[in-house]
Design a protein around this motif. Structure first.
Motif, PDB file in Angstrom:
ATOM      1  N   ILE A 189      -1.681  32.836 -53.740  1.00  0.00           N
ATOM      2  CA  ILE A 189      -2.480  31.839 -53.014  1.00  0.00           C
ATOM      3  C   ILE A 189      -1.767  30.501 -53.185  1.00  0.00           C
ATOM      4  O   ILE A 189      -1.690  29.966 -54.288  1.00  0.00           O
ATOM      5  N   ARG A 190      -1.215  29.980 -52.102  1.00  0.00           N
ATOM      6  CA  ARG A 190      -0.429  28.757 -52.148  1.00  0.00           C
ATOM      7  C   ARG A 190      -1.125  27.665 -51.344  1.00  0.00           C
ATOM      8  O   ARG A 190      -1.138  27.706 -50.115  1.00  0.00           O
ATOM      9  N   PRO A 191      -1.689  26.678 -52.020  1.00  0.00           N
ATOM     10  CA  PRO A 191      -2.302  25.576 -51.277  1.00  0.00           C
ATOM     11  C   PRO A 191      -1.230  24.756 -50.553  1.00  0.00           C
ATOM     12  O   PRO A 191      -0.089  24.684 -50.983  1.00  0.00           O
ATOM     13  N   GLU A 192      -1.632  24.143 -49.450  1.00  0.00           N
ATOM     14  CA  GLU A 192      -0.717  23.303 -48.677  1.00  0.00           C
ATOM     15  C   GLU A 192      -0.337  22.081 -49.502  1.00  0.00           C
ATOM     16  O   GLU A 192      -1.165  21.480 -50.180  1.00  0.00           O
ATOM     17  N   LYS A 193       0.936  21.707 -49.427  1.00  0.00           N
ATOM     18  CA  LYS A 193       1.427  20.544 -50.169  1.00  0.00           C
ATOM     19  C   LYS A 193       1.079  19.257 -49.429  1.00  0.00           C
ATOM     20  O   LYS A 193       1.004  19.214 -48.209  1.00  0.00           O
ATOM     21  N   ASN A 194       0.895  18.205 -50.176  1.00  0.00           N
ATOM     22  CA  ASN A 194       0.572  16.876 -49.669  1.00  0.00           C
ATOM     23  C   ASN A 194       1.870  16.064 -49.624  1.00  0.00           C
ATOM     24  O   ASN A 194       2.121  15.228 -50.473  1.00  0.00           O
ATOM     25  N   ASN A 195       2.712  16.342 -48.641  1.00  0.00           N
ATOM     26  CA  ASN A 195       4.028  15.710 -48.554  1.00  0.00           C
ATOM     27  C   ASN A 195       4.239  15.016 -47.224  1.00  0.00           C
ATOM     28  O   ASN A 195       5.152  15.326 -46.481  1.00  0.00           O
ATOM     29  N   GLY A 196       3.391  14.037 -46.914  1.00  0.00           N
ATOM     30  CA  GLY A 196       3.499  13.310 -45.656  1.00  0.00           C
ATOM     31  C   GLY A 196       4.543  12.214 -45.669  1.00  0.00           C
ATOM     32  O   GLY A 196       4.865  11.648 -44.638  1.00  0.00           O
ATOM     33  N   GLN A 238       1.339  11.399 -49.825  1.00  0.00           N
ATOM     34  CA  GLN A 238       2.570  11.746 -50.524  1.00  0.00           C
ATOM     35  C   GLN A 238       2.289  11.972 -52.009  1.00  0.00           C
ATOM     36  O   GLN A 238       1.868  11.060 -52.701  1.00  0.00           O
ATOM     37  N   THR A 239       2.528  13.186 -52.458  1.00  0.00           N
ATOM     38  CA  THR A 239       2.325  13.534 -53.866  1.00  0.00           C
ATOM     39  C   THR A 239       3.639  14.003 -54.460  1.00  0.00           C
ATOM     40  O   THR A 239       4.342  14.805 -53.863  1.00  0.00           O
ATOM     41  N   GLN A 240       3.961  13.491 -55.639  1.00  0.00           N
ATOM     42  CA  GLN A 240       5.082  13.997 -56.425  1.00  0.00           C
ATOM     43  C   GLN A 240       4.499  15.040 -57.375  1.00  0.00           C
ATOM     44  O   GLN A 240       3.776  14.700 -58.308  1.00  0.00           O
ATOM     45  N   TYR A 241       4.795  16.295 -57.115  1.00  0.00           N
ATOM     46  CA  TYR A 241       4.182  17.384 -57.866  1.00  0.00           C
ATOM     47  C   TYR A 241       4.915  17.655 -59.170  1.00  0.00           C
ATOM     48  O   TYR A 241       6.141  17.712 -59.192  1.00  0.00           O
ATOM     49  N   PRO A 242       4.155  17.859 -60.249  1.00  0.00           N
ATOM     50  CA  PRO A 242       4.774  18.255 -61.520  1.00  0.00           C
ATOM     51  C   PRO A 242       5.144  19.741 -61.468  1.00  0.00           C
ATOM     52  O   PRO A 242       4.707  20.476 -60.584  1.00  0.00           O
ATOM     53  N   TRP A 243       5.913  20.190 -62.432  1.00  0.00           N
ATOM     54  CA  TRP A 243       6.384  21.579 -62.453  1.00  0.00           C
ATOM     55  C   TRP A 243       5.235  22.582 -62.426  1.00  0.00           C
ATOM     56  O   TRP A 243       5.330  23.628 -61.808  1.00  0.00           O
ATOM     57  N   TYR A 244       4.137  22.274 -63.089  1.00  0.00           N
ATOM     58  CA  TYR A 244       3.036  23.238 -63.193  1.00  0.00           C
ATOM     59  C   TYR A 244       2.230  23.373 -61.898  1.00  0.00           C
ATOM     60  O   TYR A 244       1.356  24.217 -61.788  1.00  0.00           O
ATOM     61  N   ALA A 245       2.580  22.573 -60.894  1.00  0.00           N
ATOM     62  CA  ALA A 245       1.886  22.666 -59.604  1.00  0.00           C
ATOM     63  C   ALA A 245       2.237  23.952 -58.865  1.00  0.00           C
ATOM     64  O   ALA A 245       1.607  24.277 -57.866  1.00  0.00           O
ATOM     65  N   GLU A 246       3.208  24.673 -59.348  1.00  0.00           N
ATOM     66  CA  GLU A 246       3.604  25.942 -58.724  1.00  0.00           C
ATOM     67  C   GLU A 246       2.876  27.134 -59.337  1.00  0.00           C
ATOM     68  O   GLU A 246       3.080  28.266 -58.904  1.00  0.00           O
ATOM     69  N   ILE A 247       2.092  26.894 -60.359  1.00  0.00           N
ATOM     70  CA  ILE A 247       1.440  27.982 -61.084  1.00  0.00           C
ATOM     71  C   ILE A 247      -0.069  27.904 -60.888  1.00  0.00           C
ATOM     72  O   ILE A 247      -0.698  26.899 -61.211  1.00  0.00           O
ATOM     73  N   ALA A 248      -0.637  28.971 -60.347  1.00  0.00           N
ATOM     74  CA  ALA A 248      -2.096  29.049 -60.198  1.00  0.00           C
ATOM     75  C   ALA A 248      -2.681  29.426 -61.558  1.00  0.00           C
ATOM     76  O   ALA A 248      -2.049  30.149 -62.312  1.00  0.00           O
ATOM     77  N   PRO A 249      -3.815  28.921 -61.895  1.00  0.00           N
ATOM     78  CA  PRO A 249      -4.779  28.172 -61.106  1.00  0.00           C
ATOM     79  C   PRO A 249      -4.541  26.654 -61.076  1.00  0.00           C
ATOM     80  O   PRO A 249      -5.263  25.947 -60.392  1.00  0.00           O
TER      81      PRO A 249
END
Length: 158
Positions: A22-29, A62-73
């Protein structure tokens, strides 16, 4: 009893693996989405840096995602957190706000920062909290920015 515990652990592991799909959409505008906000409110270079480092991740497109943003939950939690943050205050939607709403949003920003409610503790633990100097600069800038909208409201009501 051991068999029940093993079954529960296997099911939990299967659920943890399954949720990874389950991959949420990224906030990269992009940061260009904050250009109007910064043009109108005129933050100094230092304040613009504070906004980028401490606010835009949850309050812009625009969000700068940390490494753990790839891991659910965690990825799901972050997506929800960002969506909620943008519902309350979204600098990327600044052009859609009325003058009254802009003034009110800056008033809320001041209240939240003064009360230590922003940035959220969960964000500050990982990304660091605002220094006292940064907090003062942010509050001064927001106060000045609010004045222009208050003035516009006074002029338009006369």
């Amino acid at each position: 009893m051991n068999k029940v515990i093993k079954i529960v652990l296997v099911l939990a592991l299967v659920a943890l693996v399954a949720i990874q799909f389950i991959r949420p959409e990224k906030n990269n505008g992009g940061y260009e989405s904050v250009a109007l906000f910064e043009a109108e409110t005129k933050p100094s270079v230092k304040v613009a840096s504070i906004l980028k480092e401490s606010c835009y991740d949850c309050h812009s497109d625009q969000t700068q995602y940390p490494w753990y943003a790839e891991i659910a939950p965690a990825s799901l939690w972050l997506a929800d957190h960002i969506e909620e943050g943008k519902e309350h205050f979204n600098v990327s939607a600044w052009k859609n706000y009325t003058v009254k709403k802009k003034e009110h949003k800056l008033e809320e920003l001041v209240e939240m920062v003064e009360n230590g409610e922003m940035p959220l503790e969960s964000y500050a633990i990982i990304h660091g909290n605002l220094s006292e100097e940064d907090r003062k600069l942010l509050l001064q800038w927001a106060g000045v920015a609010r004045l222009q909208y208050k003035h516009q409201l006074e002029v338009s009501s006369n």
